[in-house]
Design a protein around this motif. Structure first.
Motif, mmCIF file in Angstrom:
data_model
loop_
_atom_site.group_PDB
_atom_site.id
_atom_site.type_symbol
_atom_site.label_atom_id
_atom_site.label_comp_id
_atom_site.label_asym_id
_atom_site.label_seq_id
_atom_site.Cartn_x
_atom_site.Cartn_y
_atom_site.Cartn_z
ATOM 1 N N ALA A 16 0.841 -1.192 0.000
ATOM 2 C CA ALA A 16 0.000 0.000 0.000
ATOM 3 C C ALA A 16 0.881 1.250 0.000
ATOM 4 O O ALA A 16 2.082 1.180 0.088
ATOM 5 N N GLY A 17 0.249 2.395 -0.074
ATOM 6 C CA GLY A 17 0.992 3.644 -0.119
ATOM 7 C C GLY A 17 1.658 3.936 1.211
ATOM 8 O O GLY A 17 1.478 3.231 2.190
ATOM 9 N N GLY A 18 2.437 4.997 1.242
ATOM 10 C CA GLY A 18 3.005 5.427 2.504
ATOM 11 C C GLY A 18 4.489 5.181 2.630
ATOM 12 O O GLY A 18 5.133 5.766 3.477
ATOM 13 N N LEU A 19 5.067 4.362 1.785
ATOM 14 C CA LEU A 19 6.482 4.048 1.923
ATOM 15 C C LEU A 19 7.334 5.299 1.831
ATOM 16 O O LEU A 19 8.315 5.457 2.527
ATOM 17 N N LEU A 20 6.943 6.216 0.974
ATOM 18 C CA LEU A 20 7.787 7.380 0.755
ATOM 19 C C LEU A 20 7.462 8.524 1.685
ATOM 20 O O LEU A 20 8.109 9.556 1.647
ATOM 21 N N GLY A 21 6.459 8.347 2.514
ATOM 22 C CA GLY A 21 6.155 9.373 3.498
ATOM 23 C C GLY A 21 6.046 10.741 2.868
ATOM 24 O O GLY A 21 5.267 10.964 1.960
ATOM 25 N N SER A 22 6.919 11.653 3.325
ATOM 26 C CA SER A 22 6.781 13.036 2.894
ATOM 27 C C SER A 22 7.579 13.352 1.625
ATOM 28 O O SER A 22 7.732 14.490 1.262
ATOM 29 N N LEU A 23 8.131 12.337 0.985
ATOM 30 C CA LEU A 23 8.896 12.646 -0.217
ATOM 31 C C LEU A 23 8.002 13.314 -1.252
ATOM 32 O O LEU A 23 6.840 12.957 -1.392
ATOM 33 N N PRO A 24 8.557 14.272 -1.982
ATOM 34 C CA PRO A 24 7.719 14.936 -2.979
ATOM 35 C C PRO A 24 7.302 13.967 -4.078
ATOM 36 O O PRO A 24 8.138 13.348 -4.704
ATOM 37 N N LEU A 25 6.023 13.816 -4.228
ATOM 38 C CA LEU A 25 5.523 12.914 -5.267
ATOM 39 C C LEU A 25 4.807 13.712 -6.339
ATOM 40 O O LEU A 25 4.142 13.163 -7.200
ATOM 41 N N HIS A 61 10.083 7.984 -11.903
ATOM 42 C CA HIS A 61 9.486 6.688 -12.257
ATOM 43 C C HIS A 61 9.384 5.771 -11.043
ATOM 44 O O HIS A 61 8.411 5.026 -10.900
ATOM 45 N N ALA A 62 10.378 5.836 -10.160
ATOM 46 C CA ALA A 62 10.324 5.007 -8.947
ATOM 47 C C ALA A 62 9.204 5.488 -8.027
ATOM 48 O O ALA A 62 8.455 4.678 -7.469
ATOM 49 N N GLU A 63 9.091 6.788 -7.884
ATOM 50 C CA GLU A 63 8.077 7.315 -6.963
ATOM 51 C C GLU A 63 6.668 6.975 -7.436
ATOM 52 O O GLU A 63 5.766 6.755 -6.619
ATOM 53 N N ALA A 64 6.493 6.900 -8.743
ATOM 54 C CA ALA A 64 5.179 6.510 -9.267
ATOM 55 C C ALA A 64 4.827 5.085 -8.852
ATOM 56 O O ALA A 64 3.653 4.700 -8.847
ATOM 57 N N ARG A 65 5.838 4.299 -8.501
ATOM 58 C CA ARG A 65 5.606 2.917 -8.060
ATOM 59 C C ARG A 65 5.901 2.752 -6.564
ATOM 60 O O ARG A 65 6.066 1.645 -6.086
ATOM 61 N N ARG A 66 6.025 3.857 -5.873
ATOM 62 C CA ARG A 66 6.333 3.856 -4.434
ATOM 63 C C ARG A 66 7.596 3.075 -4.108
ATOM 64 O O ARG A 66 7.681 2.333 -3.128
ATOM 65 N N ARG A 380 14.699 1.968 -15.536
ATOM 66 C CA ARG A 380 13.446 2.736 -15.601
ATOM 67 C C ARG A 380 12.280 1.848 -16.012
ATOM 68 O O ARG A 380 11.197 1.900 -15.427
ATOM 69 N N ASP A 381 12.500 1.023 -17.013
ATOM 70 C CA ASP A 381 11.420 0.141 -17.470
ATOM 71 C C ASP A 381 11.066 -0.888 -16.406
ATOM 72 O O ASP A 381 9.908 -1.293 -16.288
ATOM 73 N N SER A 382 12.042 -1.302 -15.639
ATOM 74 C CA SER A 382 11.731 -2.282 -14.583
ATOM 75 C C SER A 382 10.901 -1.621 -13.484
ATOM 76 O O SER A 382 10.049 -2.267 -12.876
ATOM 77 N N PHE A 383 11.121 -0.339 -13.242
ATOM 78 C CA PHE A 383 10.259 0.371 -12.289
ATOM 79 C C PHE A 383 8.829 0.445 -12.842
ATOM 80 O O PHE A 383 7.860 0.206 -12.128
ATOM 81 N N ARG A 386 6.697 -2.560 -12.364
ATOM 82 C CA ARG A 386 6.351 -2.940 -10.988
ATOM 83 C C ARG A 386 4.849 -2.745 -10.785
ATOM 84 O O ARG A 386 4.307 -1.677 -11.062
ATOM 85 N N THR A 387 4.188 -3.774 -10.291
ATOM 86 C CA THR A 387 2.750 -3.634 -10.060
ATOM 87 C C THR A 387 2.504 -3.219 -8.620
ATOM 88 O O THR A 387 3.166 -3.673 -7.705
ATOM 89 N N LEU A 388 1.571 -2.303 -8.440
ATOM 90 C CA LEU A 388 1.187 -1.896 -7.096
ATOM 91 C C LEU A 388 0.035 -2.772 -6.647
ATOM 92 O O LEU A 388 -0.930 -2.950 -7.378
ATOM 93 N N ALA A 389 0.182 -3.317 -5.459
ATOM 94 C CA ALA A 389 -0.895 -4.188 -4.958
ATOM 95 C C ALA A 389 -2.149 -3.379 -4.712
ATOM 96 O O ALA A 389 -2.084 -2.202 -4.409
#
Ligand code: XIL
Length: 389
Positions: A16-25, A61-66, A380-383, A386-389
Motif C-alpha cells: 500500500a501507499g506510505g512508503l515514501l512518506g513526505s517525499l515529494p511525489l 518513475h520510482a516514486e510513481a511505483r512507491r 526505468r522500465d523495470s520500475f 512494478r505492479t502496485l498491490a
C-alpha cells in the motif's frame, strides 16, 4: 501505538501507499508506453529530446511505483562536481555515503570522530528531499589502522557500543535505514552457524550481531535496521549455501526478538555469470514471510568480461539490469534499488580487476559523460513494470 518503523514495514509489505512518506511525489511520471529499445540510444536526437533529469528520471518513475531508488555518493564530488551533484539530485530519492560512514573514515583515532563528510551527505539529501541509508556500523573491512592494535576482548564491546551510540545517535530520526552489520556470513568456513571469522566474532563472540542491532535500535529507534551481504544473488551451489546460512541467522535473530527490519542484497553482478533465478526468488519470499523488507543496496554490473565495443558492452550490462530487476521487483517486499554509484565516471568497479583491454568499466546507469546508458532504460522500465498491490 503505531511506530514509524511498524508503519513502514506494514505499508511496504502490503504494497500500500506510505512508503515514501513526505517525499515529494508531485512530479507525476509521464505515462511510459515504450519498452526498452536499445537502438534508441544510438540516436543522439532521441536522447536530447527526453527529460532524463526531470519527469523522465529514475526518481520520478520510482516514486510513481512507491519505490526508493538512488545510489552511493562521494561527498567530495558532490562538492566539486556540479554536474554530478545535479545528477544525484535528479535521479535519487535515497542516497548512501559510499565510504564516509565507515570506521576508517569516521574514526581517525580511537577517541576522535570526524563527521564532516557524512554530515555533508546528510545535508545534501535534506536539501533535495532525499532519504539516507547509513553504511555501515559493524564490518570487518575498512577498519582504521589503530583498531587491530587497540581492540581487545576486554574493550571491544565498549568500542562497538560507543561507536553505534555516537554514529547512529548523531543521525537519529534522519536515517531511513542502517546497514547495522555488513558481510558477517561465510558459508564456506566450516562453522555450523556460518559466521565469518572476523575481528568482531573473535573479540565479542557469536552474539555480536544481535548486540549490534539492539544497540542500533536504542540509538535510533526510527531507522530500519538492515543486515547487508554479497554473493547471494545467483543460483550457484556456493551462493545457495550462503543464502541458507543468512536465513538461519535471520531466523535466529527474529526468534530472539532482535530488531531487524530488512535484508540488504548488495547485487554486485557481472555480464558473464548465469542470471539470478529461483534461488534468489525463494530467498526473498522467505524473508517476506519472516517480515523483512529487501533492499537492493549496491547494484552494479561489471563488464570486465564483456566482449565487443562499447555499445555491445552497454547492451550486455543493460540486459543484466533488466533481468535482475525484473525478477526482484516482482516481489512486493523489495522496496529499494540503490546502485553503487550513478555514473561510470566514479565507480569502484575496476579498482581490483581492470578490463584486460585497459578501457574503463561501464557498470552504472549513466555513462562517464553523465548521459543515460542502456542500463538507465533497463532500470526505468523495470520500475514501470512494478505492479502496485
Ligand atoms: C567499496 C567502495 O566502493 C570503495 O570506494 C572502497 O575503496 C572499498 O569499499 N561491499 C560493500 C561496500 O559493502 O562498502 C564496498 O564499497 C563494496 C563492497
Amino acid at each position: 501505538m503505531t511506530t514509524r518503523r511498524g508503519f513502514l514495514r506494514r505499508s511496504a509489505l502490503s504494497g500500500a501507499g506510505g512508503l515514501l512518506g513526505s517525499l515529494p511525489l508531485a512530479r507525476a511520471a509521464a505515462p511510459l508506453t515504450r519498452s526498452f529499445a536499445p537502438q534508441r540510444l544510438m540516436n543522439g536526437e532521441a536522447l536530447q529530446t527526453q527529460d532524463f533529469n526531470g519527469a523522465g528520471s529514475l526518481r520520478v518513475h520510482a516514486e510513481a511505483r512507491r519505490l526508493l531508488t538512488g545510489c552511493a555518493v562521494i561527498p567530495g564530488k558532490l562538492r566539486d562536481d556540479p554536474e554530478y551533484a545535479s545528477l544525484v539530485a535528479a535521479q535519487a530519492n535515497i542516497v548512501v555515503p559510499e565510504n564516509a560512514l565507515k570506521w576508517e573514515q569516521l574514526r581517525p583515532a580511537v577517541g576522535l570522530f570526524n563527521f564532516t563528510e557524512a554530515d555533508a551527505v546528510v545535508a545534501f539529501a535534506a536539501a533535495h528531499g532525499q532519504r539516507v541509508r547509513g553504511h555501515t556500523l559493524c564490518w570487518h573491512n575498512q577498519l582504521p589502522r589503530w583498531f587491530a592494535s587497540t581492540a581487545t576482548p576486554e574493550n571491544a564491546r565498549q568500542l562497538l557500543t560507543e561507536h553505534i551510540q555516537r554514529v547512529a545517535g548523531r543521525y537519529a530520526g534522519r536515517m531511513h535505514s542502517w546497514d547495522v552489520v555488513n558481510e558477517a556470513v561465510d558459508s564456506e568456513n566450516g562453522r555450523s552457524d556460518g559466521l565469518r571469522n572476523t575481528p568482531w566474532l573473535a573479540l565479542l563472540g557469536d552474539d555480536y550481531i544481535e548486540y549490534a542491532f539492539k544497540t542500533a535500535h536504542a540509538a535510533d529507534p526510527q531507522a530500519l535496521l538492515t543486515y547487508n551481504d554479497f554473493d547471494i544473488e545467483l543460483d550457484t551451489p556456493e551462493q545457495a549455501r550462503k543464502r541458507a546460512k543468512i536465513l538461519q541467522l535471520v531466523r535466529k535473530l527474529k526468534a530472539r526478538g532482535t530488531p531487524i527490519d530488512a535484508l540488504g542484497i548488495q547485487s554486485h553482478l557481472g555480464t558473464t555469470e548465469a542470471p539470478a533465478g529461483a534461488g534468489l526468488r525463494s530467498f526473498v519470499r522467505e524473508l517476506r514471510r519472516l517480515g523483512l523488507q529487501v533492499f537492493i543496496t549496491e547494484l552494479d554490473v561489471n563488464d570486465r568480461k564483456a566482449d565487443g565495443l562499447v555499445p555491445d558492452r552497454d547492451q550486455a550490462v543493460a540486459r543484466v539490469y533488466a533481468q535482475y530487476l525484473g525478477l526482484m521487483l516482482a516481489e512486493p517486499n523489495v522496496t529499494a534499488v540503490l546502485t553503487w554509484g550513478i555514473t561510470d565516471r566514479y565507480t569502484w568497479v575496476g579498482n581490483k580487476d581492470p578490463r584486460p583491454d585497459g578501457t574503463p568499466p561501464r557498470p552504472l546507469p549513466f555513462g562517464p559523460d553523465y548521459r543515460p546508458a542502456p542500463a538507465f532504460f533497463a532500470v526505468r522500465d523495470s520500475f514501470d513494470a512494478r505492479t502496485l498491490a
